[in-house]
Structures are given as C-alpha cells and as structure tokens.
Design a protein around this motif. Structure first.
Motif, short mmCIF file in Angstrom:
data_model
loop_
_atom_site.label_atom_id
_atom_site.label_comp_id
_atom_site.label_asym_id
_atom_site.label_seq_id
_atom_site.Cartn_x
_atom_site.Cartn_y
_atom_site.Cartn_z
N HIS A 54 0.87 -1.17 0.00
CA HIS A 54 0.00 0.00 0.00
C HIS A 54 0.91 1.22 0.00
N PRO A 55 1.50 1.54 -1.17
CA PRO A 55 2.43 2.67 -1.20
C PRO A 55 1.77 3.98 -0.78
N ILE A 56 2.53 4.74 -0.05
CA ILE A 56 2.11 6.08 0.34
C ILE A 56 2.76 7.04 -0.66
N VAL A 57 1.97 7.95 -1.18
CA VAL A 57 2.48 8.78 -2.28
C VAL A 57 2.25 10.27 -2.01
N HIS A 58 3.14 11.09 -2.56
CA HIS A 58 2.94 12.53 -2.51
C HIS A 58 2.15 12.93 -3.77
N THR A 59 1.05 13.64 -3.57
CA THR A 59 0.34 14.18 -4.73
C THR A 59 0.51 15.69 -4.72
N VAL A 60 0.29 16.30 -5.88
CA VAL A 60 0.50 17.75 -6.00
C VAL A 60 -0.82 18.43 -6.33
N SER A 61 -1.18 19.40 -5.54
CA SER A 61 -2.46 20.09 -5.74
C SER A 61 -2.52 20.75 -7.12
N SER A 62 -3.68 20.65 -7.75
CA SER A 62 -3.84 21.28 -9.07
C SER A 62 -3.89 22.80 -8.95
N GLN A 63 -4.04 23.30 -7.73
CA GLN A 63 -4.10 24.76 -7.55
C GLN A 63 -2.75 25.34 -7.12
N THR A 64 -1.72 24.49 -7.07
CA THR A 64 -0.43 25.01 -6.62
C THR A 64 0.08 26.07 -7.60
N VAL A 65 0.70 27.10 -7.04
CA VAL A 65 1.16 28.21 -7.88
C VAL A 65 2.56 27.90 -8.42
N HIS A 66 3.25 26.96 -7.77
CA HIS A 66 4.64 26.69 -8.17
C HIS A 66 4.86 25.20 -8.43
N PRO A 67 4.20 24.64 -9.44
CA PRO A 67 4.34 23.19 -9.67
C PRO A 67 5.78 22.76 -9.96
N ASP A 68 6.55 23.62 -10.64
CA ASP A 68 7.93 23.23 -10.98
C ASP A 68 8.78 23.02 -9.73
N LEU A 69 8.64 23.96 -8.80
CA LEU A 69 9.43 23.84 -7.56
C LEU A 69 8.97 22.64 -6.73
N VAL A 70 7.67 22.43 -6.73
CA VAL A 70 7.14 21.30 -5.96
C VAL A 70 7.68 19.98 -6.53
N ILE A 71 7.69 19.89 -7.84
CA ILE A 71 8.18 18.64 -8.46
C ILE A 71 9.68 18.46 -8.20
N ARG A 72 10.43 19.55 -8.25
CA ARG A 72 11.87 19.45 -7.93
C ARG A 72 12.06 18.96 -6.50
N LEU A 73 11.22 19.46 -5.62
CA LEU A 73 11.31 19.04 -4.21
C LEU A 73 11.01 17.53 -4.08
N LEU A 74 10.02 17.09 -4.83
CA LEU A 74 9.65 15.67 -4.76
C LEU A 74 10.72 14.76 -5.39
N GLU A 75 11.47 15.32 -6.32
CA GLU A 75 12.58 14.54 -6.88
C GLU A 75 13.70 14.41 -5.84
N LEU A 76 13.92 15.49 -5.12
CA LEU A 76 15.00 15.47 -4.11
C LEU A 76 14.66 14.57 -2.93
N VAL A 77 13.37 14.53 -2.57
CA VAL A 77 13.00 13.74 -1.38
C VAL A 77 13.09 12.23 -1.65
N ALA A 78 13.23 11.88 -2.92
CA ALA A 78 13.34 10.45 -3.25
C ALA A 78 14.79 9.96 -3.16
N LYS A 79 15.68 10.78 -2.63
CA LYS A 79 17.10 10.44 -2.51
C LYS A 79 17.28 9.13 -1.73
N PRO A 80 18.17 8.25 -2.15
CA PRO A 80 18.32 6.95 -1.47
C PRO A 80 18.54 7.05 0.03
N GLU A 81 19.36 8.02 0.47
CA GLU A 81 19.65 8.14 1.91
C GLU A 81 18.38 8.43 2.70
#
Lengths: 295, 455
Positions: free
Chosen positions: B336-363
């Motif tokens: 039952h994977p837990i996932v981050h979703t991104v609000s369709s009303q977010t004003v900064h989708p690019d930054l949010v996605i970059r943040l989600l890429e960084l949080v997937a770091k192996p460490e």
C-alpha cells in the motif's frame, strides 16, 4: 424613533448568526439531498433519485428497525433511570452533600470526552481474554472469552448511551425536585401520605414540564447523534448496530456521497419534527403552558 | 439616531463580509527575504506518526535552496509542514474542504488508492515527468502501477511495505519442526510447496496440542489485507481499461469459504476477530498465544511499542509471503504505497516537483525505511548501508517482486465495505458464504450501479 426599531436592531446580529448556523445548513442540506454531490463537490441535480435509492437500499429496513430499538430503549433509560437517580439523590438522600457527591459521580461520563469514555467501554467489552468482562467471567466461571460487541451490539450501545444520557435527565429532575416547596412534603407527612403518594401526587405533577423537556430533548439527540455508536461498534457487526444518523454519516463522510447522505438526513429531520409534535401532543403541551407548574 | 445605527450596522456587515471572504483567499505564497530573494512558501501535509516523512521533506527543501542559490535564481523555498493524526476519512475530508477554500497544501501525502478520486475530481496534477526523472529511474517497476490511473502517473512514491505472514518459530519447534524446516518455510512458500491449506492444518495441529490458543489471526478492522486474501483466491478487483470495479463472484465466494473455514469449521481464528482491539491482537502474537498472523512489516514497530524487544522478535518470529491457494501456485503479498500528490491549484508546480525529486534520494529512503519499518521505493534505497544492515527489512525486500495493490478506483471504498460486511457475517456465523455473496451483490449493485462489472 419607533419603539420596535432598537430591539430589532439589537437582535439582528444574533438573528444573523441563527440564520448562518441553523437555517442555512438546513437549506443547504435540503438542496444537496436532490443532487449527486460526491468527492468532486459538484451540484448535479438528480431529482428524487437519492430517495429512490434509500427505498431500494438493502439495509433500509434493518436500519429503521435498529433506530427504533435504539432510540426507544435508550430514551427509557434516559428518562426513567434519570428520574430514579434524581429521586435517590434529591429526595431520599437527606444530606445535601451526599446527594451532590452522588450526582457528581453520575456526571463523570458526561464530562469525560466521548473518545476516552468509549475507550473504557471498549476495554470492558473487548472480545479477547484481556477485556475486563472476559477477565471477570473467566475468573469466576472459567468461561471462554465472549465477543460482547459481536453477540450483543445493540445492548452495548443502549447501555453506553443510556448511562451518559441518564446524567443529563438526573440533573434536570434533581433541580426540579429541589425546587418543590418543602412545605408540601411536610404537609404530606403530617397527613400520613405514603411514599408512593408523595411521588405520584406531589413530585410527578411538579416535574411534568422537565419530564417533557428531557424526553423531547433526548429524543432529538438520540435520533440525530451517533458518536458513541461510531466509536464503540461503528454500526457493526455487519449492520446490527447501524442507526439512521450513523448511516447518513457513513454515506456522506466515509463514502463521500454527500448528496445521498443529505437525503438520509433530510428524512431524519422530518421524522424528528413529526415525533416532537407527537410527544408535545402526548404531554398536552398546550395545556401545560397555560397552567401553573404546581397543581 | 437611526442613521447612526444604520451606518454602524452597515460597517459591521462590511467587516463581517471581509472576514468571510478573507477565509476564502489562498494564502500568500511569496515574499522577499533580507537578501532580496523571492521566498516561495510550499506547504506539505503528511499522514501518521512517521516523522521521517516530514524530516526528509525538510532536508530536501534545504537541498533545493542550495541548488537554487547555485543557479543564481534569486528564489528560496520556505517549506511549511504539518502532519495529520486521525482517520483516513477525516484526512480526505479535511483536504477536500481545504481545497475548496483554496487553503490546501501544495503537497498532499496519501494512500495510492486515493489518486483515482483526487484525479477525477481535478484535485491533483498528473506527474508523468517523474517516470522519466533521474530520481525515480530505478523505482521497482511494479510500484508504478500503484500510482497510475487513466494512463497517467498521479503520485510521487514516498514509501512502500509488504504484508507477510508472521509465524512463531518457537511454536513450530514445539510442534516438532526442525530448525532447518522452520528457516526454510519462506522458501517452501515461494516454491508453492506450502499452501494456505497447509497453514490452516498446521494451525489446527498447534491448537490441538495446546501450544496456542489460536492458529491464525487477521486484522480486526476493514482494510487491504482482506483484498489481498481475495486476490490470493484469484479475484480480479478492477478493470483498468474500462475503469470499472469487478465483482468476481467465483473467487470472492472461495475467499468467503476460506474465512468460514478459519472461524466456523477449523476454528483456528476467533469468530470475534473483527471486534477485537488492535493492541490485544498484537499482544496475542507477542505472547505466543497465536501461531500465524496476516500482518504488515510495520507491525514490528507496533510490537516494540507494546514492549517487545527487537531481538526477541527476531528470535521468535519468521516472515513469509502469503502462501498460494494450490500446490505449485504463486505466493503473494500486497503493498500500500504512500504517495505525494500535488495540488492542481499550486502556484509553483515546478518547484514542488523538484522538491519531490529530491526527497526520493536513497539516503532519505533508507533512513525512513529503517526508522519506521517500511521499504524503499527504489533499488538504490535498498543498497544504502543503513538499510542493508537492517536484518529484518533486508530479508523482506524480495517480497516486492510478488506484490499486488488495491485498485485505483474512486469508489473502491464502497466495494471494500460490502466485502468486509460479507466476511464479518460469515465469520460470526450469521450467514453462509453463499448467502453473504448474494447480499454483497445486492449491496454493491445498489451502491455502485453501473460502475461495477459482475462476472
């Protein structure tokens, strides 16, 4: 300035609050009952489809039956047991302090947050050997653990709600009994009246009004509240303790079927209004508001 | 006088209206710091006790700020986090209401099965770019299925787990099993040599010999494990092409017969299983009063929370996939994977996605997994030393090759409720499996109408 302007002006903020928090939700619920509003929160009008769905719901008859049993028996406890407690603590216990202590004890479930109160009952009824009732029954009778909430869910929810509700009636009845002039009791004593006669001829007529109030109030709250059932059995097992307001909650907030949940609530509101009317008639409300409180 | 009242009344009303309309405004997401950088606020909401979900986001935000500085972007990110502690229903409801009043978090952590209704209701953005992103390149391939709906990716995987069968090694030993037999049980299950029927038989033997009070326990409330069992009996729950749920009558009937066999015929599971308290169920396993448990790997965390020592658990418990229903069949589990979703009303989708890429770091993945008994979403996460050194988790990771998921369908909870009611009525002996199946069919037809395929 006309005489009525100022009073109305002073009342306006409160009337607005009543409009905002009491009337508006009823209007919104009524409108919503005719929509298929779900998680997308869109107002799509579908006529009477929600009401047709209620009638064809396979759980409809069981939920109506459960609601009838639950409200009926809990109301009996809330009124008659409360009256008994009030009589004990306000009439038969002669020392004011002792009566007060007794009433305070019975108030504990009411002042305890529902979640904490129900947690205690969950531990009492737990089906494993670690449950309090099962620990006691196995100690005294060497029984296997009993699944109390599976075997007797309706009894459990009536008992739990009854205990909470009884404290409310007890306080109302106690204050009403204490407001009866002591002279009446003394005169009855001098006349050699029996305890039954004191209860029947003095106490009961004096507290008719509070009895009516507690009955109507508790009826309305039992018809519309569900939090203790939600926490205790969540309507289970299967649908055995599912009552109408809880079903409405489940549909609206668990399944996110806001339209369907509203339709269920709307019917409940109508039933509550009708039953209140019936009770007021039974208590001869019109005559009561004309007569004095002590006959 | 009247004029004065009228003026005051109007003033009060205007202030009230302003307050009410203010409640509906989206919170300010941007300001300027002392260095003259634009500070963008990103709000993230997580669920549950696992603080590492928040800590990892905070660490990722720091990294993002360093990157932005290095890129001379004149932008800094301020992360505001909150964690919800309550039921999933309340959590969903809170998000819907927050979204409608434009106060929802930019990042909303949730169970993967929620993506269907979130996407259908236009609450979240598709995140297809993540599949090609470097950060998610070695995600276990099966996990993508859990975040896919209508052909798109809707969530950034945060963590996953597996639902193994826990078994008491000490009880098996008392039953006469050799150490080698006990240790090789997971392998036998993997090869399809040990089936669910064998599990029931061994459980019965343990009860008959007075070694345990109960043979097999399962979760006491509605949840994914029941659908895992249905899937084990071959149930198809969802048709992704038509985006419809499937009521697979034959397989569901088989699963109901299994629950009847556990509780009514073999009596290896208590009839009252679905009215027990989680804590008491856990305690029965900790105390060795039951042999098998349809568990989840995070239950080790629960057991330790109830006073059990990790070493004691590792010494006395074994973990295996859910055995197949037939000899030679394939075992399974459910995640039952837990996932981050991104609000369709977010004003900064690019930054949010970059943040989600960084949080997937192996460490970060390894830290979260080890501290909260979850599994990393990608291979690099399981190769981090911290994770590899974890005796328990590293022996479980192989289960991801056998995993399945709940369907991503907006109305699955209605189906789930009907199935749970059917199981409960069979277990307490109120209905036969056939009767329960019939009632379940009527219920789901009423609840789901034409959004379900009955086969």
């Amino acid at each position: 300035m006309k005489k009525w302007v100022l009073p109305y002006l002073m009342l306006t903020p409160f009337l607005l609050l009543v409009l905002l928090f009491f009337v508006t939700p009823v209007v919104i619920t009524t409108i919503m009952a005719f929509t298929n509003m779900d998680y997308s929160m869109e107002w799509n009008f579908i006529g009477l489809q929600n009401f047709e769905k209620i009638v064809s719901d396979p759980n409809f008859s069981q939920i109506v039956f459960n609601t009838f049993i639950y409200v009926g028996f809990t109301l009996l406890i809330n009124v008659f047991f409360a009256l008994l407690l009030a009589l004990l603590s306000s009439y038969y216990i002669p020392f004011e302090q002792s009566g007060l202590f007794f009433r305070a004890l019975w108030m504990l479930p009411r002042i305890t947050p529902p979640v904490v109160y129900v947690l205690l009952w969950l531990w009492i009824f737990d089906a494993s050997e670690y449950g309090l009732l099962n620990t006691l029954t196995s100690f005294f009778f060497s029984n296997d653990p009993i699944a109390w909430l599976i075997d007797h869910p309706m009894t459990a929810i009536i008992l739990v709600n009854g205990m909470v509700g009884a404290s409310f009636g007890m306080i109302i009845f106690s204050s009403a009994i204490q407001s009866i002039p002591r002279d009446l009791f003394k005169a009855a004593q001098v006349d050699g009246a029996s305890e039954w006669s004191v209860f029947k001829d003095i106490i009961l007529p004096s507290i008719k009004w509070p009895i009516m109030f507690v009955t109507v109030w508790q009826l309305l709250s039992l018809l519309t509240s569900y939090e203790y059932i939600l926490l205790l059995t969540d309507g289970g097992p299967v649908f055995e303790s599912e009552v109408w307001p809880l079903y409405s909650y489940h549909k609206a907030f668990k399944n996110l079927e806001f339209g369907y949940g509203s339709a269920l609530s709307l019917i409940l509101v109508i039933i509550a209004i009708l039953l209140t009317g019936v009770l007021l008639k039974l208590f001869k409300f019109n005559r009561m508001i004309q007569s004095s409180r002590i006959e | 006088m009247i004029d004065m009242f009228r003026r005051r009344f109007i003033s009060v009303m205007v202030i009230l209206l302003l307050i009410i309309s203010g409640c509906n405004n989206r919170q300010e997401t941007s300001s300027t710091n002392e260095a003259g950088d634009q500070v963008i606020t990103i709000r993230a909401q997580t669920f549950g006790d696992e603080q590492t979900r928040i800590q990892n986001l905070e660490e990722a935000a720091k990294e993002l700020n360093e990157q932005l500085k290095a890129e001379n972007k004149k932008i800094q990110v301020k992360l505001e986090t909150s964690s919800f502690d309550g039921s999933w229903e309340e959590y969903r409801r809170q998000f819907i209401l927050a979204f409608k009043s434009k106060n929802e978090p930019d990042i909303f952590l949730t169970g993967h099965e929620d993506i269907a209704w979130l996407a259908k209701g236009d609450y979240i953005l598709p995140l297809d770019e993540l599949k090609d992103s470097e950060a998610y390149r070695d995600v276990y391939p099966t996990l993508w299925e859990s975040v896919t709906w209508n052909g798109h990716i809707w969530g950034a995987l945060q963590d996953t787990e597996a639902r193994p069968i826990f078994y008491r090694k000490d009880v098996l030993k008392q039953l006469g099993w050799t150490d080698e037999e006990i240790e090789s049980l997971p392998e036998k299950v993997k090869n399809g040599e040990f089936t669910v029927d064998d599990m029931t038989r061994v459980a019965k033997e343990a009860i008959d010999q007075g070694l345990v009070q109960w043979g097999i326990l399962h979760r006491p409330v509605n949840g994914p494990e029941f659908h895992m069992i249905a899937k084990n009996f071959g149930a198809q729950l969802y048709d992704p092409k038509e985006d419809k749920l499937v009521f697979d009558k034959e397989a569901i009937l088989e699963s109901l017969r299994y629950f009847e066999s556990l509780t009514q015929k073999e009596k290896v599971t208590p009839e009252s299983m679905t009215s027990m308290e989680w804590k008491n169920v856990h305690q029965m396993m900790i105390d060795g009063k039951a042999l098998f448990w349809y568990g989840g790997i995070w239950n080790i965390f629960n057991y330790m929370d109830q006073g059990a020592e990790f070493d004691y658990l590792m010494e006395n418990f074994g973990f295996t996939l859910v055995p197949a229903t037939e000899k030679g069949g394939t075992p399974m589990t459910l995640s039952h994977p837990i996932v981050h979703t991104v609000s369709s009303q977010t004003v900064h989708p690019d930054l949010v996605i970059r943040l989600l890429e960084l949080v997937a770091k192996p460490e970060y993945q390894a830290k979260h997994s080890v501290e909260t008994f979850h599994l990393p979403i990608h291979e690099r996460g399981s190769e981090v030393e911290q994770f590899k050194n974890d005796e328990f988790l590293s022996q479980i990771t192989y289960m991801l090759d056998y995993t399945t998921f709940l369907p991503n369908h907006a109305d699955f909870n209605k189906y789930g409720d009907a199935y749970f009611n059917a199981i409960q009525s069979v277990e307490i002996g109120k209905k036969t499996p056939e009767e329960a199946l019939k009632d379940m069919e009527v219920q789901i037809q009423n609840d789901l109408g034409d959004t379900i395929i009955i086969k």
